[in-house]
Write a protein that holds these residues in place. Structure first.
Motif: not given
Lengths: 112, 115
Positions: A32, A88, A92, A102-104, A44, A49, A36, A97-100, A34, A46
């Protein structure tokens, strides 16, 4: 190597320009993708996606995923001063785990 | 409707002190996340709750960090013996399923400054 790499910019463009924002990632298990948008001193929100490879369009925004090269892009057409924010990418895996991850973030300024 | 709220919005503390950061998720959202965002960086995952239990706490940097969600709604992130390196924006997000994607909605964050 970080899991997600994103050029932090900053990027400054004139109003009406086409903006291209990009990220690369290393883990082929990511499914997935996305984008943001984060305004100064806000959380952030959304924007778009996509799931797996391909394009997705929403108004002036187009998200593109190329899983073969592990590359994701966000294009903004006819950019507006209100688009000025930090963008951003977030990725995922499917399941677990559903954690995202992220890029910088890339800071974009659209000048009127 | 009401979004994710976080309190306090700003917190200044001294090195070595204990702090608590609170998150009120969107009503009905079962999943809750904590992230930490340092200056010029993207958010970094800390912990994820599904209901009352921590489903994934792999992002907590060390045992000075702890989070609870006793009734499956409000969550508190607790930091003991704060260090200057803990200074960051602590973001909370809650989520529900949107199509096949679990959409995470973020709060405005708590800006923590450790002097």
């Amino acid at each position: 190597q970080k899991e997600v790499e994103q050029d932090p910019g900053p990027l400054s463009v004139p109003e009406g320009a086409i903006v291209s924002l990009n990220c690369t990632y290393s883990n082929s298990a990511f499914q997935y993708f996305m984008w943001y948008r984060q305004y100064s001193r806000k959380g952030p929100e959304l924007l778009m996606y996509t799931y797996s490879s391909g394009n997705k369009e929403d108004g002036r925004f187009t998200a593109q995923v190329d899983k073969s090269s592990k590359y994701i892009s966000l294009f903004i057409r006819d950019s507006q001063p209100s688009d000025s924010a930090t963008y951003l990418c977030a990725i995922r895996t499917q399941g677990g785990s559903e954690k995202l991850v992220f890029g910088k973030g890339t800071k974009l300024t659209v000048n009127p | 409707g009401a979004g994710v709220s976080q309190t306090p919005s700003n917190k200044v503390t001294e090195k070595g002190k204990y702090v608590e950061l609170r998150c009120d998720p969107i009503s009905g959202h079962t999943a809750l996340y904590w992230y930490r965002q340092s200056l010029g960086q993207g958010p970094e995952f800390l912990i994820y709750f599904q209901g009352t239990g921590a489903a994934d706490d792999s992002g907590l940097p060390n045992d000075r960090f702890f989070a609870v969600r006793p009734e499956g709604s409000v969550s508190t992130l607790k930091i003991q013996r704060t260090e200057r390196g803990d200074s960051a924006v602590y973001l909370c997000a809650s989520s529900f399923m949107q199509g096949s994607l679990e959409t995470q909605y973020f709060g405005p964050g708590t800006r923590l400054l450790v002097l």
